[in-house]
Design a protein around this motif. Structure first.
Motif, PDB file in Angstrom:
ATOM      1  N   ALA A 263      -3.747   0.993  -0.019  1.00 21.52           N
ATOM      2  CA  ALA A 263      -4.665   0.306  -0.933  1.00 21.52           C
ATOM      3  C   ALA A 263      -5.248   1.296  -1.943  1.00 21.52           C
ATOM      4  O   ALA A 263      -5.328   0.997  -3.146  1.00 21.52           O
ATOM      5  CB  ALA A 263      -5.773  -0.372  -0.137  1.00 21.52           C
TER       6      ALA A 263
ATOM      7  N   THR B 272     -11.073  -0.577  -3.527  1.00 20.41           N
ATOM      8  CA  THR B 272      -9.931  -1.223  -2.851  1.00 20.41           C
ATOM      9  C   THR B 272      -9.802  -0.716  -1.425  1.00 20.41           C
ATOM     10  O   THR B 272      -9.562  -1.495  -0.491  1.00 20.41           O
ATOM     11  CB  THR B 272      -8.639  -0.947  -3.631  1.00 20.41           C
ATOM     12  OG1 THR B 272      -8.802  -1.336  -4.987  1.00 20.41           O
ATOM     13  CG2 THR B 272      -7.479  -1.734  -3.034  1.00 20.41           C
TER      14      THR B 272
ATOM     15  N   GLU C 284      -6.427  -3.877   6.455  1.00 18.65           N
ATOM     16  CA  GLU C 284      -5.198  -3.543   5.753  1.00 18.65           C
ATOM     17  C   GLU C 284      -5.003  -2.023   5.728  1.00 18.65           C
ATOM     18  O   GLU C 284      -5.862  -1.259   6.166  1.00 18.65           O
ATOM     19  CB  GLU C 284      -5.246  -4.092   4.311  1.00 18.65           C
ATOM     20  CG  GLU C 284      -5.261  -5.597   4.224  1.00 18.65           C
ATOM     21  CD  GLU C 284      -3.959  -6.227   4.680  1.00 18.65           C
ATOM     22  OE1 GLU C 284      -2.897  -5.638   4.417  1.00 18.65           O
ATOM     23  OE2 GLU C 284      -3.999  -7.294   5.314  1.00 18.65           O
TER      24      GLU C 284
ATOM     25  N   ILE D 203      -3.315  -6.565  -0.757  1.00 17.53           N
ATOM     26  CA  ILE D 203      -3.728  -5.360  -1.474  1.00 17.53           C
ATOM     27  C   ILE D 203      -3.701  -5.580  -2.976  1.00 17.53           C
ATOM     28  O   ILE D 203      -4.582  -5.101  -3.702  1.00 17.53           O
ATOM     29  CB  ILE D 203      -2.835  -4.173  -1.060  1.00 17.53           C
ATOM     30  CG1 ILE D 203      -3.151  -3.771   0.390  1.00 17.53           C
ATOM     31  CG2 ILE D 203      -3.016  -2.980  -1.987  1.00 17.53           C
ATOM     32  CD1 ILE D 203      -2.289  -2.663   0.931  1.00 17.53           C
TER      33      ILE D 203
ATOM     34  N   ALA E 110     -10.154  -2.964   1.867  1.00 18.12           N
ATOM     35  CA  ALA E 110      -8.988  -3.008   2.765  1.00 18.12           C
ATOM     36  C   ALA E 110      -9.378  -2.636   4.190  1.00 18.12           C
ATOM     37  O   ALA E 110      -8.873  -3.215   5.157  1.00 18.12           O
ATOM     38  CB  ALA E 110      -7.898  -2.069   2.244  1.00 18.12           C
TER      39      ALA E 110
ATOM     40  N   ALA F 181       1.010  -4.518  -7.251  1.00 18.22           N
ATOM     41  CA  ALA F 181      -0.407  -4.412  -7.618  1.00 18.22           C
ATOM     42  C   ALA F 181      -0.561  -3.997  -9.077  1.00 18.22           C
ATOM     43  O   ALA F 181      -1.433  -4.504  -9.793  1.00 18.22           O
ATOM     44  CB  ALA F 181      -1.110  -3.416  -6.702  1.00 18.22           C
TER      45      ALA F 181
END
Length: 517
Positions: free
Chosen positions: A358, A344, A353, A413, A348, A399
């Motif tokens: 993340a 992740t 991001e 995310i 990201a 998430a």
């Protein structure tokens, strides 16, 4: 008698003369010693006077040298003071010049400001006049054309819109198609690059642990008299001990990895200690349980340090450490969470991001699994409650809630966490299953496919990761084929539990056959 008197008298006279002689001799010796002492004192005084004169000369020479050095230093300091004074005078002169220049510049700036204000005032007056003239011209044109400005604008815009509508639609469609292609290719590239940059060995977790014994006699000691030791171990640790014909080995069986680890360490400690009885078993179990809690905290701290995550509640760190003793389909839950966090974070970073947020969301997405054995509810619901309890970010909570599709995703995310979770779970060798569950899942997939009307045969392929549904072409048309695929997808997601993803392919085949005679 007279001879004796004479002898005595002679003796006394001899003694007197000897004494007198000794006295005179001592007198002369004393006189000589005094003369020698006086002579020695006189020489010592002369030597002292000489040393005194030499020392005075040395002192005078040193004082003269010190005076010369002092004069030289004073002269040097005076020269330095003169140089410093000259530099200060030069600096004061330069400051005076700079001050004069600044004063001149200030006066020039004030003059320019006054000129600018005057010009600005003139421009404002000209703008007012131009606005008045523009309004007069617009009013004159409207009176001549008998058409207002707003109506003319609307008419022109409508004509341009009608002329350009088709071109705009074609352009938008072309750009939309191009954007989809670019986005699809870019997403594939990001995922592949993230998978390449993160590589980790796969180690499957088992439900049994084997302990090697020093000798077969230890089996009898572990069993105890009338089996009291083995009953105590199983009751205290909550695991099953399998003692079979395997030489010098016993097996611990439990679906809870934490219990199995505690039981293993307890039995190994008892074997090393040699004292095996119910009271000692309970004592060692309590000590190992405390030590394992410390180990859990260390594992949690190592995990967040490895991922570079900071500022996390100690109780939440302890829950992360518990994931090390939890597995899903043979995949270690903590290793899976670390892998999801890393993937992740990599994706990201490619998308611009927040990488730390993340990683945090990826690490905590399965946090509910750390205590799902202890309370009711799915690991998703438990994870949401834990994240809210420790005041995690709303993006992290979303998430956790949406990584299995139970809730709607409201951030990029959250989507990245779902993708990383799928990648970690679905890659080859990451998860395993028993043969019975594997066969049952394949049969369930084929049964769901055969339950739809118009389906001729269903085949589960690639270890249940792909399903091919053969439909009857005379009963099912092309549109219905798409409908069956969508409905089967929804039914599989609702009724089945499976690792990774399942691809559903509906095949409709039309054959035209004739025989020439």
């Amino acid at each position: 008698m007279e001879f004796n008197v004479m002898s005595i008298l002679t003796l006394f006279i001899g003694i007197f003369i000897g004494t007198l002689f000794i006295t005179i001799l001592n007198y002369f010796r004393g006189v000589n010693a005094e003369k020698k002492a006086d002579k020695f004192l006189e020489e010592a005084k002369k030597e002292a006077e000489k040393q005194k004169r030499d020392r005075l000369l040395e002192i005078k020479e040193e004082s003269y040298k010190l005076k010369q050095e002092l004069d030289r230093e004073i002269k040097q300091k005076k020269e330095e003071a003169k140089e410093a004074e000259s530099r200060l005078l030069q600096r004061e002169a330069s400051l005076d010049k700079r001050d004069e220049m600044l004063q001149k510049r200030d006066s020039m700036l004030e003059e320019k400001d006054s000129n600018l204000l005057a010009k600005q005032k003139e421009l404002q007056e000209k703008e007012v006049k131009m606005d008045e003239m523009y309004k007069e011209e617009i009013a004159l044109l409207e009176s001549i054309a008998k058409f207002s400005k707003e109506k003319a604008h609307d008419m022109i815009m409508k004509r341009v819109e009608n002329d350009m509508a088709k071109e705009i639609a074609d352009y938008c469609k072309e750009k939309e198609t191009e954007a989809k292609l670019v986005a699809h290719e870019r997403s594939r590239q990001i995922i592949v690059e993230s998978m390449e940059r993160y590589s980790e060995d796969v180690a499957s977790e088992q439900t049994v642990s084997t302990i090697t014994l020093p000798s077969d006699d230890m089996k009898g000691r572990l069993i105890g008299r009338e089996g009291r030791n083995i009953r105590t171990i199983e009751a205290v640790t909550g695991v099953d001990l399998i003692i079979d014909d395997t030489p010098e080995a016993i097996v611990i069986s439990s679906f809870d990895p934490l219990r199995r680890e505690i039981a293993k360490i307890t039995i190994e400690t008892l074997i090393k200690d040699g004292r095996i009885h119910p009271a000692r078993i309970e004592e060692v179990y309590d000590k190992v349980s405390k030590d394992i809690n410390t180990k859990i905290t260390e594992i949690g701290n190592e995990t967040i340090y490895e991922l570079g995550i900071t500022r996390m509640d100690p109780e939440l760190i302890n829950l992360i450490g518990k994931l090390h003793f939890r597995s899903s389909y043979g995949q270690n839950a903590l290793q899976h969470s670390k892998e999801v966090a890393s993937l992740t974070g990599l994706m990201a970073s490619e998308l611009g991001e927040n990488v730390m947020l993340a990683k945090r969301a990826g690490l905590l997405h399965d946090i509910g699994k750390s205590i799902d054995f202890e309370m009711e509810g799915s690991h998703v619901e438990i994870g949401i409650d834990i994240a809210k309890k420790y005041h995690e970010d709303e993006i992290v909570i979303n998430a956790i809630a949406s990584h299995h599709g139970d809730h709607e995703k409201n951030s990029i995310i959250a989507a990245l966490v779902e993708i990383a979770d799928t990648l970690s779970a679905a890659r080859p060798g990451a998860r395993n299953d028993s043969l019975d569950n594997y066969i049952k899942r394949l049969e369930q997939l084929e049964a769901i496919g055969n339950s739809f009307e118009g389906v001729e045969k269903t085949f589960a392929m690639q270890a249940g990761r792909e399903v091919r549904v053969m439909v009857k072409p005379e009963e099912v048309d092309d549109l219905t084929s798409y409908k069956i695929a969508r409905e089967m997808k929804e039914k599989v997601e609702k009724e089945m539990q499976y690792p990774g993803t399942i691809k559903i392919i509906v095949i409709r085949e039309s054959r035209a056959q004739e025989e020439a005679k």
